[in-house]
Design an enzyme around this catalytic site. Structure first.
Site, PDB file in Angstrom:
ATOM      1  N   ASP A 269      35.741 -17.318  23.835  1.00 39.20           N
ATOM      2  CA  ASP A 269      35.213 -17.306  22.492  1.00 39.20           C
ATOM      3  C   ASP A 269      33.604 -17.026  22.782  1.00 39.20           C
ATOM      4  O   ASP A 269      32.965 -18.007  22.892  1.00 39.20           O
ATOM      5  CB  ASP A 269      35.242 -18.677  21.918  1.00 39.20           C
ATOM      6  CG  ASP A 269      34.548 -18.806  20.386  1.00 39.20           C
ATOM      7  OD1 ASP A 269      34.387 -17.614  19.984  1.00 39.20           O
ATOM      8  OD2 ASP A 269      34.664 -19.631  19.706  1.00 39.20           O
ATOM      9  N   LYS A 276      27.434 -16.762  19.869  1.00 43.23           N
ATOM     10  CA  LYS A 276      26.860 -18.065  20.351  1.00 43.23           C
ATOM     11  C   LYS A 276      25.814 -17.633  21.179  1.00 43.23           C
ATOM     12  O   LYS A 276      25.448 -16.952  21.887  1.00 43.23           O
ATOM     13  CB  LYS A 276      28.037 -18.675  21.127  1.00 43.23           C
ATOM     14  CG  LYS A 276      29.316 -19.227  20.471  1.00 43.23           C
ATOM     15  CD  LYS A 276      30.127 -19.799  21.420  1.00 43.23           C
ATOM     16  CE  LYS A 276      31.338 -20.395  20.720  1.00 43.23           C
ATOM     17  NZ  LYS A 276      30.807 -21.558  19.781  1.00 43.23           N
ATOM     18  N   ASP A 287      38.542 -22.196  25.865  1.00 47.28           N
ATOM     19  CA  ASP A 287      38.844 -22.343  24.321  1.00 47.28           C
ATOM     20  C   ASP A 287      40.429 -22.213  24.091  1.00 47.28           C
ATOM     21  O   ASP A 287      40.721 -22.061  22.871  1.00 47.28           O
ATOM     22  CB  ASP A 287      38.060 -21.277  23.521  1.00 47.28           C
ATOM     23  CG  ASP A 287      37.725 -21.871  22.153  1.00 47.28           C
ATOM     24  OD1 ASP A 287      37.959 -23.115  21.905  1.00 47.28           O
ATOM     25  OD2 ASP A 287      37.393 -20.992  21.345  1.00 47.28           O
ATOM     26  N   GLU A 348      36.648 -19.107  14.537  1.00 44.53           N
ATOM     27  CA  GLU A 348      37.756 -18.224  14.677  1.00 44.53           C
ATOM     28  C   GLU A 348      39.199 -19.054  14.947  1.00 44.53           C
ATOM     29  O   GLU A 348      40.050 -18.347  14.779  1.00 44.53           O
ATOM     30  CB  GLU A 348      37.467 -17.269  15.744  1.00 44.53           C
ATOM     31  CG  GLU A 348      37.896 -17.776  17.153  1.00 44.53           C
ATOM     32  CD  GLU A 348      36.955 -18.947  17.855  1.00 44.53           C
ATOM     33  OE1 GLU A 348      36.037 -19.093  16.964  1.00 44.53           O
ATOM     34  OE2 GLU A 348      37.319 -19.588  18.631  1.00 44.53           O
ATOM     35  N   ARG A 350      40.559 -21.580  13.597  1.00 42.93           N
ATOM     36  CA  ARG A 350      41.370 -21.517  12.210  1.00 42.93           C
ATOM     37  C   ARG A 350      41.913 -20.432  11.856  1.00 42.93           C
ATOM     38  O   ARG A 350      43.101 -20.714  11.080  1.00 42.93           O
ATOM     39  CB  ARG A 350      40.633 -22.435  11.245  1.00 42.93           C
ATOM     40  CG  ARG A 350      39.326 -21.463  10.809  1.00 42.93           C
ATOM     41  CD  ARG A 350      38.185 -22.355  10.296  1.00 42.93           C
ATOM     42  NE  ARG A 350      37.260 -23.054  10.965  1.00 42.93           N
ATOM     43  CZ  ARG A 350      36.231 -23.937  10.913  1.00 42.93           C
ATOM     44  NH1 ARG A 350      35.880 -24.062   9.482  1.00 42.93           N
ATOM     45  NH2 ARG A 350      35.719 -24.290  11.781  1.00 42.93           N
TER      46      ARG A 350
HETATM   47  N1  BES Z   1      35.613 -22.832  20.188  1.00 41.38           N
HETATM   48  C1  BES Z   1      34.424 -23.362  19.475  1.00 41.38           C
HETATM   49  C2  BES Z   1      34.430 -24.966  19.234  1.00 41.38           C
HETATM   50  C3  BES Z   1      34.056 -25.582  20.812  1.00 41.38           C
HETATM   51  C4  BES Z   1      32.686 -26.137  20.875  1.00 41.38           C
HETATM   52  C5  BES Z   1      34.962 -26.081  21.442  1.00 41.38           C
HETATM   53  C6  BES Z   1      32.315 -26.625  21.912  1.00 41.38           C
HETATM   54  C7  BES Z   1      34.431 -26.536  22.647  1.00 41.38           C
HETATM   55  C8  BES Z   1      33.019 -26.986  22.713  1.00 41.38           C
HETATM   56  C9  BES Z   1      34.832 -22.896  17.774  1.00 41.38           C
HETATM   57  O1  BES Z   1      35.560 -21.631  17.598  1.00 41.38           O
HETATM   58  C10 BES Z   1      33.371 -22.730  17.210  1.00 41.38           C
HETATM   59  O2  BES Z   1      32.613 -21.940  17.632  1.00 41.38           O
HETATM   60  N2  BES Z   1      33.372 -23.771  16.166  1.00 41.38           N
HETATM   61  C11 BES Z   1      32.125 -23.727  15.350  1.00 41.38           C
HETATM   62  C12 BES Z   1      32.600 -23.775  14.113  1.00 41.38           C
HETATM   63  C13 BES Z   1      31.332 -23.462  13.304  1.00 41.38           C
HETATM   64  C14 BES Z   1      30.789 -22.091  13.203  1.00 41.38           C
HETATM   65  C15 BES Z   1      31.582 -23.599  11.693  1.00 41.38           C
HETATM   66  C16 BES Z   1      31.093 -24.635  16.066  1.00 41.38           C
HETATM   67  O3  BES Z   1      31.558 -25.923  16.358  1.00 41.38           O
HETATM   68  O4  BES Z   1      29.868 -24.497  15.936  1.00 41.38           O
HETATM   69 ZN    ZN Z   2      36.531 -21.338  19.549  1.00 44.87          ZN
HETATM   70 MN    MN Z   3      34.059 -20.276  17.915  1.00 44.84          MN
END
Ligand code: BES
Ligand code: ZN
Ligand code: MN
Length: 499
Positions: A269, A276, A287, A348, A350
């Protein structure tokens, strides 16, 4: 690769070589056999010098005890005899393995003054022992040493000496299947994304057919036909095509509706166009922790021939930025027909899950659905690395899962869902958007998923983002992937759906 110990069970007797492990409860005496193992009585002196009181996890290590047949004696404290739980036994097993990693022969005397060491306790000890031995070292071209510089790649033989050999072996069949399922989940999470893409993950799922799991792999073309626009939108920035792996274990009555487990399998991801920051991005190879758990669980259920009909469905994609990647503002149509405005391409998981959930529900009409996903960073802000977040539309399911969490050691904490949160993901131009405001980020993510649960199908969503990876060693794992969720769901299945 890791050389895992060979674990066997035998009748209680004084070990004649290698390392002997003796258990002692708080203020308890050593077992009668201790004097046979240590004829000259050096142990008593050693325990006194070390001020050993049998406190849980306290260890006294005596090497080359004078007059003894064994090379080494470890005395391990187990604490208050009447309050030792299975998770404690697993920790004791892990601690003993940690101390004896480079020893060829280890014999553990599974009897203890004032403690009823049941077959389940012995199996849990063995499980912790095996899990602690797991080491993802396949990319190390030099042999690994333990902390003292001793070669830990020995083919260790471990004997657990128990009261009831037959019953302990039986309990171990189950516990070992679960441990091996956890190790599969760990392998999948530890494997870097250049090696493990969607196609490679699908091949690992396919390999479960050797255990009698029926596996179906859907390709991009098939998913297009089904209308999985949300999942495919995430995948479109990657040169590696997505897959949906469907694993079926039919161990229950033929007419029984299956239970379903759905996993987020984002093999990497980057965030996509909503990219990111660089720091720590390497962790995003994990992920697919939810999908790894589902694969490990299916392996465990099949290996122990669980009396249940279960389906595991994992959505496998890579989230990359690219000339063909989806953009913030794009609107996609999910398999359910509901449209989604993609505000943030980093939300992504969800998008992958909503199509996997809908597909599962539509095709299998399951009794209930449990999804597992490394879904939000926000859940780590809420719960740290001690509990996974549990979201559910069903109080009974939530309570049973929470209990299974406590019993297995994979702990859960319930979080809310509700209409007030649901409002936060309304979009002016589509049925919903894929992110809400900054606050309550894990809840709005769960709320999004709930829009894909039909009628009153009981459903639970486990946000395991804080649990799949450990930065420091625990009792039953080293640094790295934990295999979270496998023993939790296995326990839930055993306690609620079988027998
Ligand atoms: N895979 C990430 C969530 C994650 C963060 C998993 C840290 C493990 C460690 C997920 O896809 C994500 O990026 N979520 C975002 C959502 C936001 C854009 C609403 C997040 O948590 O920042
Ligand atoms: Zn993710
Ligand atoms: Mn993500």
């Amino acid at each position: 690769m890791t050389v895992l110990p060979t674990i066997s069970f035998a009748k209680i007797a004084a070990p004649k070589k290698g390392t002997a492990v003796i258990l002692a409860a708080k203020d308890g005496k050593l077992p009668p056999l201790a004097s046979e193992i240590d004829p000259s009585g050096v142990l008593a002196k050693a325990l006194e010098v070390a001020k050993f009181k049998g406190k849980a996890k306290a260890v006294v290590d005596v090497v080359a005890p004078a007059g003894a047949a064994v090379d080494r004696i470890l005395v391990v404290g187990v604490g208050e005899g009447d309050s030792i739980k299975e998770t404690d036994w697993a920790s004791f097993g892990g601690i003993v393995r940690g101390k004896t990693a480079s020893d060829q022969h280890v014999s553990v005397l599974m009897e203890c003054d004032g403690v009823d060491v049941t077959p389940e306790a012995a199996a849990a000890f063995a499980q912790g022992f095996l899990l602690r031995a797991y080491d993802f070292n396949k990319y190390k071209t030099k042999k690994a040493d333990d902390d003292d510089g001793k070669d830990k790649n020995v083919a260790q033989k471990t004997a657990l000496m128990v009261d009831n050999v037959a019953a302990s072996k039986k309990a171990w069949e189950t516990a070992e299947a679960v441990a091996r399922g956890m190790m599969l989940a760990r392998d999948l999470v530890n494997e870097p994304a250049n090696i493990l893409g969607p196609v490679e993950f699908a091949a690992r799922a396919e390999a479960l057919s050797a255990l009698g799991v029926e596996v179906d792999i859907l390709t991009e073309k098939e998913m297009k036909k089904l209308g999985m626009g949300a999942l495919l939108g995430v995948a479109q920035g990657s040169v590696r095509p997505p897959r949906l792996a469907v694993m079926k274990w039919n161990g229950g009555k033929p007419k029984d509706k299956p239970v379903a487990f759905i996993g987020k399998g984002v093999v990497f991801d980057t965030g996509g166009i909503s990219i990111k920051p660089a720091g720590g991005m390497e962790d995003m190879k994990g992920d697919m922790g939810g999908a790894a758990c589902v694969a490990g669980l299916m392996q465990a259920l099949a290996a122990r021939k669980a009396k249940v009909n279960a389906v595991g469905v994992v959505g496998l994609v890579e989230n990359m930025p690219d000339g063909n990647a989806q953009r913030p503002g794009d609107i996609v149509t999910s398999m359910s027909g509901q449209t989604i405005e993609v505000i943030n391409t980093d939300a992504e998981g969800r998008l992958v899950l909503c199509d996997a959930l809908w597909y599962t529900q539509d095709r299998f009409k399951p009794k209930f659905m449990i999804d597992l996903a490394t879904l939000t960073g926000a859940i780590i802000i809420s719960l740290g690395h001690e509990h996974a977040g549990l979201f559910s539309n069903d109080d009974g399911l939530a309570a049973d899962l929470t209990a299974a969490g406590k019993a297995s050691g994979d702990t859960l904490w319930r979080m809310p869902v509700g209409a007030a949160y649901d409002k936060l993901i309304e979009s002016p131009i589509a049925d919903m958007k894929n992110v809400g405001p900054r606050w309550g980020g894990s809840i709005t993510a769960a709320q999004f998923l709930q829009r894909y649960i039909e009628n009153d199908t009981p459903w639970a969503h486990l946000d395991i983002a804080g649990m799949v990876w450990a930065d420091k060693p625990g009792a039953t794992w080293d640094k790295g992937a934990t295999g979270f969720g496998v023993r939790l769901i296995d326990r839930y299945v055993r306690d609620n759906l079988e027998g």
